[in-house]
Design a protein around this motif. Structure first.
Motif, PDB file in Angstrom:
ATOM      1  N   HIS A  14       1.067  -1.611   0.198  1.00 46.38           N
ATOM      2  CA  HIS A  14      -0.060  -0.021  -0.069  1.00 46.38           C
ATOM      3  C   HIS A  14       1.502   1.469   0.560  1.00 46.38           C
ATOM      4  N   ARG A  15       0.988   1.783  -0.774  1.00 49.51           N
ATOM      5  CA  ARG A  15       1.598   3.238  -1.081  1.00 49.51           C
ATOM      6  C   ARG A  15       1.110   4.521  -0.510  1.00 49.51           C
ATOM      7  N   VAL A  16       1.300   5.534  -0.013  1.00 47.91           N
ATOM      8  CA  VAL A  16       1.356   6.597   0.004  1.00 47.91           C
ATOM      9  C   VAL A  16       0.432   7.449  -0.714  1.00 47.91           C
ATOM     10  N   SER A  17      -0.298   8.502   0.517  1.00 49.50           N
ATOM     11  CA  SER A  17      -0.838   9.536  -0.543  1.00 49.50           C
ATOM     12  C   SER A  17       0.148  10.163  -1.641  1.00 49.50           C
ATOM     13  N   PRO A  18      -0.037  10.411  -2.797  1.00 52.22           N
ATOM     14  CA  PRO A  18       0.384  11.986  -3.714  1.00 52.22           C
ATOM     15  C   PRO A  18       1.150  12.715  -2.751  1.00 52.22           C
ATOM     16  N   GLN A  80      11.179   9.594  -3.872  1.00 49.39           N
ATOM     17  CA  GLN A  80      11.532   8.198  -2.828  1.00 49.39           C
ATOM     18  C   GLN A  80       9.755   8.542  -1.918  1.00 49.39           C
ATOM     19  N   VAL A  81       8.809   9.471  -2.765  1.00 45.41           N
ATOM     20  CA  VAL A  81       7.909   9.568  -1.832  1.00 45.41           C
ATOM     21  C   VAL A  81       7.373   8.010  -2.461  1.00 45.41           C
ATOM     22  N   ARG A  82       7.031   7.653  -3.445  1.00 40.46           N
ATOM     23  CA  ARG A  82       6.408   7.023  -3.903  1.00 40.46           C
ATOM     24  C   ARG A  82       7.118   5.697  -3.939  1.00 40.46           C
ATOM     25  N   ALA A  83       8.484   5.294  -3.447  1.00 41.65           N
ATOM     26  CA  ALA A  83       8.972   3.777  -2.550  1.00 41.65           C
ATOM     27  C   ALA A  83       8.687   3.626  -1.038  1.00 41.65           C
ATOM     28  N   ILE A  84       7.716   4.598  -0.855  1.00 42.38           N
ATOM     29  CA  ILE A  84       6.969   4.185   1.158  1.00 42.38           C
ATOM     30  C   ILE A  84       5.736   3.525   0.581  1.00 42.38           C
ATOM     31  N   GLY A  85       5.862   2.408   0.891  1.00 42.94           N
ATOM     32  CA  GLY A  85       4.765   1.534   1.118  1.00 42.94           C
ATOM     33  C   GLY A  85       4.829   0.678   2.247  1.00 42.94           C
ATOM     34  N   TYR A  86       3.813  -0.231   2.558  1.00 42.17           N
ATOM     35  CA  TYR A  86       3.392  -0.716   3.556  1.00 42.17           C
ATOM     36  C   TYR A  86       2.836  -1.957   3.623  1.00 42.17           C
ATOM     37  N   ALA A  87       2.364  -3.127   4.352  1.00 45.05           N
ATOM     38  CA  ALA A  87       2.170  -3.650   3.731  1.00 45.05           C
ATOM     39  C   ALA A  87       1.647  -4.986   5.613  1.00 45.05           C
ATOM     40  N   GLU A  88      -0.002  -4.514   5.631  1.00 45.55           N
ATOM     41  CA  GLU A  88      -0.298  -6.205   6.725  1.00 45.55           C
ATOM     42  C   GLU A  88      -0.016  -7.225   6.319  1.00 45.55           C
ATOM     43  N   ARG A  89       0.458  -8.237   6.872  1.00 47.41           N
ATOM     44  CA  ARG A  89       0.643  -9.659   6.753  1.00 47.41           C
ATOM     45  C   ARG A  89       0.138  -9.710   8.068  1.00 47.41           C
ATOM     46  N   VAL A 131       1.635   7.172  10.689  1.00 44.40           N
ATOM     47  CA  VAL A 131       1.216   5.935  11.946  1.00 44.40           C
ATOM     48  C   VAL A 131       3.105   5.734  12.381  1.00 44.40           C
ATOM     49  N   LYS A 132       3.436   5.773  13.775  1.00 42.84           N
ATOM     50  CA  LYS A 132       4.109   5.642  14.544  1.00 42.84           C
ATOM     51  C   LYS A 132       4.477   4.273  15.236  1.00 42.84           C
ATOM     52  N   LEU A 133       4.875   3.580  15.065  1.00 47.68           N
ATOM     53  CA  LEU A 133       4.433   2.279  16.016  1.00 47.68           C
ATOM     54  C   LEU A 133       5.875   2.399  16.768  1.00 47.68           C
ATOM     55  N   HIS A 134       5.561   2.526  17.969  1.00 46.21           N
ATOM     56  CA  HIS A 134       6.181   1.938  19.026  1.00 46.21           C
ATOM     57  C   HIS A 134       6.439   0.772  19.638  1.00 46.21           C
ATOM     58  N   THR A 135       7.713   0.290  19.830  1.00 46.47           N
ATOM     59  CA  THR A 135       7.804  -1.128  20.026  1.00 46.47           C
ATOM     60  C   THR A 135       9.015  -0.945  21.408  1.00 46.47           C
ATOM     61  N   ALA A 142       9.853   2.662  13.088  1.00 49.17           N
ATOM     62  CA  ALA A 142       8.857   2.557  11.882  1.00 49.17           C
ATOM     63  C   ALA A 142       7.666   3.682  12.258  1.00 49.17           C
ATOM     64  N   HIS A 143       8.174   4.317  11.222  1.00 47.75           N
ATOM     65  CA  HIS A 143       6.917   5.512  11.029  1.00 47.75           C
ATOM     66  C   HIS A 143       5.897   5.104   9.697  1.00 47.75           C
ATOM     67  N   ILE A 144       4.833   5.806   9.334  1.00 47.15           N
ATOM     68  CA  ILE A 144       4.258   5.772   7.796  1.00 47.15           C
ATOM     69  C   ILE A 144       4.098   6.885   7.433  1.00 47.15           C
ATOM     70  N   PRO A 145       4.458   8.039   6.944  1.00 50.45           N
ATOM     71  CA  PRO A 145       4.069   8.971   6.810  1.00 50.45           C
ATOM     72  C   PRO A 145       3.178   9.424   5.115  1.00 50.45           C
ATOM     73  N   GLY A 146       2.728  10.415   5.674  1.00 48.80           N
ATOM     74  CA  GLY A 146       1.552  10.522   4.250  1.00 48.80           C
ATOM     75  C   GLY A 146       0.293   9.948   4.030  1.00 48.80           C
ATOM     76  N   LEU A 147      -0.138   8.900   4.847  1.00 47.10           N
ATOM     77  CA  LEU A 147      -1.479   8.305   4.544  1.00 47.10           C
ATOM     78  C   LEU A 147      -2.669   9.245   5.312  1.00 47.10           C
ATOM     79  N   PRO A 148      -3.609   9.247   4.324  1.00 55.19           N
ATOM     80  CA  PRO A 148      -4.563  10.330   4.017  1.00 55.19           C
ATOM     81  C   PRO A 148      -5.259   9.508   5.665  1.00 55.19           C
ATOM     82  N   GLU A 149      -5.967  10.896   6.706  1.00 54.04           N
ATOM     83  CA  GLU A 149      -6.500  10.860   7.561  1.00 54.04           C
ATOM     84  C   GLU A 149      -7.406   9.813   7.968  1.00 54.04           C
TER      85      GLU A 149
END
Length: 170
Positions: A14-18, A80-89, A131-135, A142-149
């Motif tokens: 899943h890519r971040v917003s353009p 660089q923005v197009r290279a950011i992504g995430y996947a839920e497994r 979205v920032k993930l804290h462990t 781990a953070h995912i910038p540029g997501l729609p609200e």
């Protein structure tokens, strides 16, 4: 060139917003404008005759090189923005970033302590969030910038629920 270590097979990224390109451009403009102005001050002082050092060639070269590097970074921002992504497994969240130095981070749901959603002024005006993930590990960044609200809120709730379910099993 793709490597299996960076792009595991069968992953639907899943890519971040353009619109995140705009956020990065504003950050770029503020940072680089200040740097070029500050590094150009010796050139101005030499041209006005207030300073004898540095030599004129050096006073020209430093801001010129800084400007060239800044323009190169400007060209890279959309890629660089197009290279950011995430996947839920099933057991973890994959976060991918980088062009030259690519990075894929797997964050197990059971290791998440909390999920944070942050919004800056430029992001807020464009309807985006981070979205920032804290462990428990301080090295996890781990953070995912540029997501729609709406996607950020959904992901926060989904990750928090999965993390709580996995943590209960430990």
């Amino acid at each position: 060139m793709r490597t299996e270590a960076i792009d595991p097979p069968g992953i639907d990224w899943h890519r971040v917003s353009p619109k995140f390109v705009t956020v990065r451009l504003v950050q770029w403009a503020l940072g680089n404008l200040a740097a070029v102005v500050i590094l150009s001050l010796p050139l101005v002082f030499v041209l006005l005759g207030w300073w004898r050092w540095p030599p004129l060639w050096l006073a020209i070269t430093v801001p010129a090189v800084t400007l060239m590097v800044a323009l190169w970074r400007l060209v890279l921002i959309p890629r660089q923005v197009r290279a950011i992504g995430y996947a839920e497994r099933d057991d973890d969240l994959l976060v991918r970033s980088g062009i030259f130095f690519q990075r894929t981070m797997a964050v197990p749901y059971g290791r998440m302590q909390y999920v944070d959603v942050a919004v800056g002024p430029v992001e807020r005006s464009l309807g985006l969030c981070t979205v920032k993930l804290h462990t428990a590990s301080p090295g996890t960044n781990a953070h995912i910038p540029g997501l729609p609200e709406a996607e950020g809120a959904r992901l926060r709730e989904q990750l928090a629920a999965r993390g709580e379910a996995r943590l209960a099993g430990l």
